[in-house]
Design a protein around this motif. Sequence first.
Motif, mmCIF file in Angstrom:
data_model
loop_
_atom_site.group_PDB
_atom_site.id
_atom_site.type_symbol
_atom_site.label_atom_id
_atom_site.label_comp_id
_atom_site.label_asym_id
_atom_site.label_seq_id
_atom_site.Cartn_x
_atom_site.Cartn_y
_atom_site.Cartn_z
ATOM 1 N N TRP A 54 -14.023 -14.379 -3.987
ATOM 2 C CA TRP A 54 -14.442 -15.596 -3.278
ATOM 3 C C TRP A 54 -15.633 -15.333 -2.361
ATOM 4 O O TRP A 54 -15.760 -15.940 -1.313
ATOM 5 N N ASP A 55 -16.493 -14.414 -2.726
ATOM 6 C CA ASP A 55 -17.748 -14.193 -2.002
ATOM 7 C C ASP A 55 -17.517 -13.876 -0.522
ATOM 8 O O ASP A 55 -18.078 -14.510 0.361
ATOM 9 N N HIS A 56 -16.658 -12.924 -0.267
ATOM 10 C CA HIS A 56 -16.386 -12.411 1.079
ATOM 11 C C HIS A 56 -15.664 -13.399 1.994
ATOM 12 O O HIS A 56 -15.793 -13.320 3.213
ATOM 13 N N SER A 57 -14.901 -14.304 1.407
ATOM 14 C CA SER A 57 -14.058 -15.169 2.237
ATOM 15 C C SER A 57 -12.973 -14.345 2.920
ATOM 16 O O SER A 57 -12.567 -14.648 4.035
ATOM 17 N N TRP A 58 -12.506 -13.319 2.244
ATOM 18 C CA TRP A 58 -11.439 -12.464 2.774
ATOM 19 C C TRP A 58 -11.959 -11.090 3.139
ATOM 20 O O TRP A 58 -12.889 -10.581 2.513
ATOM 21 N N LYS A 59 -11.322 -10.475 4.117
ATOM 22 C CA LYS A 59 -11.585 -9.079 4.483
ATOM 23 C C LYS A 59 -10.251 -8.346 4.415
ATOM 24 O O LYS A 59 -9.312 -8.677 5.138
ATOM 25 N N TYR A 60 -10.153 -7.401 3.525
ATOM 26 C CA TYR A 60 -8.936 -6.610 3.328
ATOM 27 C C TYR A 60 -8.617 -5.885 4.633
ATOM 28 O O TYR A 60 -9.428 -5.119 5.143
ATOM 29 N N THR A 61 -7.435 -6.144 5.198
ATOM 30 C CA THR A 61 -7.111 -5.646 6.530
ATOM 31 C C THR A 61 -5.751 -4.965 6.550
ATOM 32 O O THR A 61 -4.748 -5.570 6.189
ATOM 33 N N GLU A 72 -18.512 -26.334 4.073
ATOM 34 C CA GLU A 72 -18.029 -25.227 4.890
ATOM 35 C C GLU A 72 -17.125 -24.331 4.057
ATOM 36 O O GLU A 72 -16.648 -24.715 3.001
ATOM 37 N N ARG A 73 -16.925 -23.139 4.565
ATOM 38 C CA ARG A 73 -16.056 -22.161 3.916
ATOM 39 C C ARG A 73 -15.582 -21.190 4.967
ATOM 40 O O ARG A 73 -16.078 -21.201 6.098
ATOM 41 N N TYR A 74 -14.625 -20.349 4.623
ATOM 42 C CA TYR A 74 -14.305 -19.303 5.577
ATOM 43 C C TYR A 74 -14.946 -18.000 5.128
ATOM 44 O O TYR A 74 -15.267 -17.807 3.967
ATOM 45 N N PHE A 75 -15.158 -17.124 6.113
ATOM 46 C CA PHE A 75 -15.915 -15.909 5.877
ATOM 47 C C PHE A 75 -15.243 -14.734 6.580
ATOM 48 O O PHE A 75 -15.059 -14.752 7.796
ATOM 49 N N LYS A 76 -14.847 -13.742 5.782
ATOM 50 C CA LYS A 76 -14.233 -12.496 6.246
ATOM 51 C C LYS A 76 -12.968 -12.710 7.078
ATOM 52 O O LYS A 76 -12.761 -12.053 8.106
#
Length: 165
Positions: A102-109, A36-40
Motif C-alpha cells: 500500500w505504498d508505505h501506508s504501514w510501518k512494520y513495528t 487522503e491516505r495514511y502514511f507509515k
Amino acid sequence: MSLPCKKHFIQDNCFYECEPHIGLWVVNTTRKISSERYFKVPLCSKDCDEWFKDCKNDYTCVYNWPREFKFQKGHNICPENSQCLTFSEMYKTAKDFCENVWDHSWKYTESEFCMHIWFDGVADVKKKVAEHYIDLALSPSTASTSSSSWYFFVLIVVLAQIMGH
C-alpha cells in the motif's frame, strides 16, 4: 484471492475508514481515487506476519498496488508485460509486504507502541499508541535531536487538528 488473505484486505479498509485514532498518520494526497491516505502507521508485527502468512500463496502482478496497478472501469488491471507471482515471491518478508503493498501506508513495528488492524477490544490500546507518538513528537528531546522531518510532520498534523482544519 483466497478467503484468509481477503479478510486482511477487507480489515485494512475497515481500519482506514473507521479507526478514530489514526489522524496522526493521515496525509493529503492527489491520487485519483482519494484525497487522503495514511502514511507509515506503526502496524504491529504480529498483525503483519499473520496477514503475510495468509496471503503468501496468493498471486499479484505488481509490487506497489496504488502506484503500479492500472485502474480501469472499477477494476485493477495488471500492467502489460507484468508477471503474476505469489506474494512470497513478490515480497521477500512480511515487513517488505506490509510496507510496500500500500505504498508505505504501514510501518512494520515490533515495539509495544503499534496499531492492531483488528477491532477486537483494543480501542484503548490504539488511543495510547497515538498518544505515545504525539508525546514523542512534542517532547523537547525529540525536537532538539531529531534529524528527520517526522517531528515537524506530527507537529503540523496536531496543530491542524487543534485548529479544526
